[in-house]
Motif scaffolding. Structure first.
Motif, PDB file in Angstrom:
ATOM      1  N   VAL A 161       1.010  -1.214  -0.081  1.00 14.78           N
ATOM      2  CA  VAL A 161       0.340   0.020   0.118  1.00 14.78           C
ATOM      3  C   VAL A 161       1.032   1.568   0.154  1.00 14.78           C
ATOM      4  O   VAL A 161       0.893   2.359  -0.239  1.00 14.78           O
ATOM      5  CB  VAL A 161      -1.178   0.116   1.275  1.00 14.78           C
ATOM      6  N   GLN A 162       1.565   1.152   1.273  1.00 16.79           N
ATOM      7  CA  GLN A 162       2.797   1.854   0.840  1.00 16.79           C
ATOM      8  C   GLN A 162       3.320   2.373  -0.683  1.00 16.79           C
ATOM      9  O   GLN A 162       3.620   4.154  -0.382  1.00 16.79           O
ATOM     10  CB  GLN A 162       3.551   2.147   1.946  1.00 16.79           C
ATOM     11  N   ARG A 208       0.973   4.629  -2.485  1.00 15.03           N
ATOM     12  CA  ARG A 208       0.803   5.730  -2.607  1.00 15.03           C
ATOM     13  C   ARG A 208       1.827   6.541  -2.707  1.00 15.03           C
ATOM     14  O   ARG A 208       2.340   7.988  -3.234  1.00 15.03           O
ATOM     15  CB  ARG A 208       0.315   5.774  -0.087  1.00 15.03           C
ATOM     16  N   ASP A 209       2.933   6.174  -2.334  1.00 14.31           N
ATOM     17  CA  ASP A 209       4.033   6.539  -3.023  1.00 14.31           C
ATOM     18  C   ASP A 209       4.419   7.517  -4.298  1.00 14.31           C
ATOM     19  O   ASP A 209       4.070   8.442  -4.788  1.00 14.31           O
ATOM     20  CB  ASP A 209       6.181   6.250  -2.340  1.00 14.31           C
ATOM     21  N   ALA A 228       1.205  10.050  -4.558  1.00 10.19           N
ATOM     22  CA  ALA A 228       1.650  10.599  -4.185  1.00 10.19           C
ATOM     23  C   ALA A 228       3.138  11.964  -5.223  1.00 10.19           C
ATOM     24  O   ALA A 228       2.605  13.319  -5.862  1.00 10.19           O
ATOM     25  CB  ALA A 228       2.470  11.089  -2.597  1.00 10.19           C
ATOM     26  N   GLY A 259      -5.675   4.621  -7.312  1.00  6.38           N
ATOM     27  CA  GLY A 259      -6.603   4.733  -6.387  1.00  6.38           C
ATOM     28  C   GLY A 259      -7.384   3.451  -6.604  1.00  6.38           C
ATOM     29  O   GLY A 259      -7.155   3.171  -5.786  1.00  6.38           O
ATOM     30  N   GLN A 282      -4.937   0.797  -5.106  1.00  2.00           N
ATOM     31  CA  GLN A 282      -5.076   1.314  -3.052  1.00  2.00           C
ATOM     32  C   GLN A 282      -5.859   0.428  -2.649  1.00  2.00           C
ATOM     33  O   GLN A 282      -5.818  -0.107  -1.506  1.00  2.00           O
ATOM     34  CB  GLN A 282      -4.460   2.575  -2.998  1.00  2.00           C
ATOM     35  N   GLU A 331      -5.662  -1.959   0.260  1.00  2.74           N
ATOM     36  CA  GLU A 331      -5.748  -1.992   1.629  1.00  2.74           C
ATOM     37  C   GLU A 331      -6.952  -2.998   1.850  1.00  2.74           C
ATOM     38  O   GLU A 331      -7.408  -2.934   3.272  1.00  2.74           O
ATOM     39  CB  GLU A 331      -6.711  -0.432   1.606  1.00  2.74           C
TER      40      GLU A 331
END
Length: 245
Positions: A73-74, A77-78, A81, A108, A111, A115
């Motif tokens: 997930v990270q 996300r990175d 970002a 999205g 992710q 999640e």
């Protein structure tokens, strides 16, 4: 036919009585109800301990699964970002910015899926940790019960061991000076006849096997010398005549 003083034969019944009491005390020692309880609880601890180890292993595997899900997930996300930062800065051609928007949409969804995986892993981990804690608590509770029962067992054993020690002294005193041949025969018979090698002859009955002797056999026994060692025709034990018991 072997002989032994009539008085020694009568005294042999005292030895027999003590030997029976020893046998009974040892049986009580080996078959205390608390021993079965301890065995049952120990078996339950073994089963629960296996469950505890299994749930610990399962929880460990799930922690790694949760960590991997968090890492996945990270990573997304990175990446999102960075793409957002480029999009907000307006870097690149319109086509590049459009591609970033499309990638962000994919990221999205990715992710969200990751999640969900992470949440499932965390829920499974929580359940496994609760199972592990429950098994551990049960093991500790049962071990406390076993400790209590073990103390009860040890107290009972102490009393029985003291009784056996007293009986051993009584047995030694009762057997002092007895005819060696009589004692040897008694020990041999006792070993092969359930702990009873000698029994009184009372009212025409062998008190070892409860057989009532016929009149002819009784007359034959009565005709034998007082020091003759008589055996029961039915159970082969030493028949002691003239005993008060």
């Amino acid at each position: 036919m072997p002989n032994a003083p009539a008085a020694d034969q009568i005294r042999l019944l005292d030895v027999q009585d003590i030997d029976l009491r020893v046998q009974q005390a040892r049986h009580r020692r080996d078959h205390l109800p608390v021993l079965a309880q301890i065995d049952e609880l120990t078996a339950r601890v073994t089963d629960l301990d296996e469950a505890r180890v299994a749930t610990a292993t399962k929880a460990s595997d799930l922690r790694r699964a949760v960590q991997k899900a968090e890492d996945d997930v990270q990573v997304v996300r990175d990446r999102a970002a960075r793409d957002n930062a480029r999009l907000e800065a307006g870097q690149g051609t319109p086509k590049d910015l459009q591609a970033l928007q499309a990638e962000l949409a994919v990221l999205g969804r990715r992710q969200e899926a990751l999640e969900d995986v992470e949440l499932e892993a965390m829920e499974a981990l929580d359940a496994a940790e609760k199972e592990h804690a429950s098994a551990k608590e049960q093991v500790e509770a049962i071990e406390a019960q076993i400790a209590t029962l073990a103390a009860e067992r040890d107290a009972a054993w102490k009393d029985l061991d003291a009784e056996l020690a007293t009986l051993a002294d009584e047995r030694t005193a009762a057997a002092v000076g007895l005819d060696a041949g009589l004692v040897a025969l008694y020990e041999k018979l006792r070993a092969s006849h359930g702990g009873i090698g000698a029994a009184a002859l009372a009212q025409g009955q062998c008190l070892g096997c409860r057989t009532v002797l016929n009149p002819g056999d009784l007359r034959d026994i009565e005709a034998r010398p007082a020091d003759a060692i008589v055996r029961c025709e039915e159970c082969s034990r030493i028949l002691v005549r003239g005993a008060a018991k």
